[in-house]
Enzyme design. Structure first.
Site, PDB file in Angstrom:
ATOM      1  N   CYS A  90       1.070  -1.052   0.396  1.00 20.51           N
ATOM      2  CA  CYS A  90      -0.046   0.023  -0.363  1.00 20.51           C
ATOM      3  C   CYS A  90       1.290   1.679  -0.280  1.00 20.51           C
ATOM      4  CB  CYS A  90      -0.709  -0.374   0.752  1.00 20.51           C
ATOM      5  SG  CYS A  90      -2.527   1.080   1.188  1.00 20.51           S
ATOM      6  N   HIS A 178      -3.742  -4.751   0.394  1.00 17.77           N
ATOM      7  CA  HIS A 178      -3.826  -5.543   1.667  1.00 17.77           C
ATOM      8  C   HIS A 178      -3.679  -6.955   1.983  1.00 17.77           C
ATOM      9  CE1 HIS A 178      -2.016  -1.982   3.786  1.00 17.77           C
ATOM     10  NE2 HIS A 178      -3.498  -1.368   3.454  1.00 17.77           N
ATOM     11  N   GLU A 180      -1.952  -8.263   3.640  1.00 17.49           N
ATOM     12  CA  GLU A 180      -0.902  -9.129   4.631  1.00 17.49           C
ATOM     13  C   GLU A 180      -2.138  -9.248   6.075  1.00 17.49           C
ATOM     14  OE1 GLU A 180      -1.036  -4.444   5.832  1.00 17.49           O
ATOM     15  OE2 GLU A 180      -1.338  -5.875   3.514  1.00 17.49           O
TER      16      GLU A 180
END
Length: 241
Positions: A90, A178, A180
């Site tokens: 990001c 994202h 993660e």
């Protein structure tokens, strides 16, 4: 001294999520640097196995308000020159792109929630993305985007934000989305987005996004379980070389 991965955390509410777990499972030590509160004089380059740059709500060029961004961009550029594995997520992807002389600017659409991306033919020979399906679902929360750095390979694209993932050289990647996050982290972020009014800006509710998370997270997790272990192995190679 054991080599380690350094994780740049740009905001208190944006932790590394699953990335730290995959590094640990690969036997790679990592150190989280909360740059928003403390900036070291330099990195221990001789013992650096990899670099991860996380997200944040700021623009990459807001160095007057967030002075550490200037140092972070310098470090990312230096890691690329040294061919140390780099992963930007990001804001981290935007910082990586900017460090490679690309432009970062407002995306026509603010993306918050679950979006489909298409993977490009360049993934076929990519160290992290080879073997991915042609389409995937990912979690987004960003207002800016970036131009592709000169010489970079576009790996993923979207209808509302064209440049979603890229590779530069042999070991630097930027992901606009994202990968993660966990469901708990999504919920915490959506609490914040609801309180700030950002969800109203894009015309979506927290309840809708959390419902989508229950249905879509497993699909994105399959992608995370492909990409993150590969990045961790690249960093692990740095541990023993």
């Amino acid at each position: 001294m054991t080599r380690k991965v350094v994780i740049f955390q740009n905001a208190p509410g944006e932790p590394p999520g699953q990335i730290a777990d995959f590094l640990m499972w690969a036997g790679v030590d990592c150190e989280i640097l909360p740059l928003y509160s403390h900036v070291p004089n330099d990195l221990d380059w001789d013992n650096l196995a990899g670099v991860v740059a996380l997200g944040g709500p700021m623009n990459v060029d807001e160095v007057d308000k967030f002075p550490y961004l200037a140092r972070e961009k310098e470090w990312l550029a230096q890691a690329v020159r040294r061919e140390i594995p780099v992963l930007g997520i990001c804001l981290g992807a935007q910082l990586l792109a900017r460090s490679l002389n690309a432009r970062v600017y407002p995306n026509p659409v603010k993306e918050i929630g679950w979006y489909e991306v298409s993977f490009t033919p360049a993934t076929a020979s990519d160290a992290l993305f080879s073997g991915v399906p042609w389409r995937g679902i990912v979690f987004q929360w960003h207002g800016d985007t970036f131009t592709l750095p000169e010489g970079a390979f576009l790996l993923a694209t979207g209808s509302d934000c064209v440049n979603q993932a890229f590779r530069y050289g042999s070991c630097a990647w930027g992901l606009q989305f994202h990968l993660e996050v966990t469901p708990a982290l999504v919920e915490a972020w959506m609490d914040s987005a609801e309180a700030s009014g950002e969800l109203d800006q894009v015309g979506v509710s927290k309840q809708k996004i959390l419902e989508q998370t229950r249905h879509q997270f497993a699909r994105m997790q399959r992608l995370a379980e492909l990409v993150f272990p590969r990045f961790a192995r690249l960093c692990a190679l740095g541990v023993v070389r």
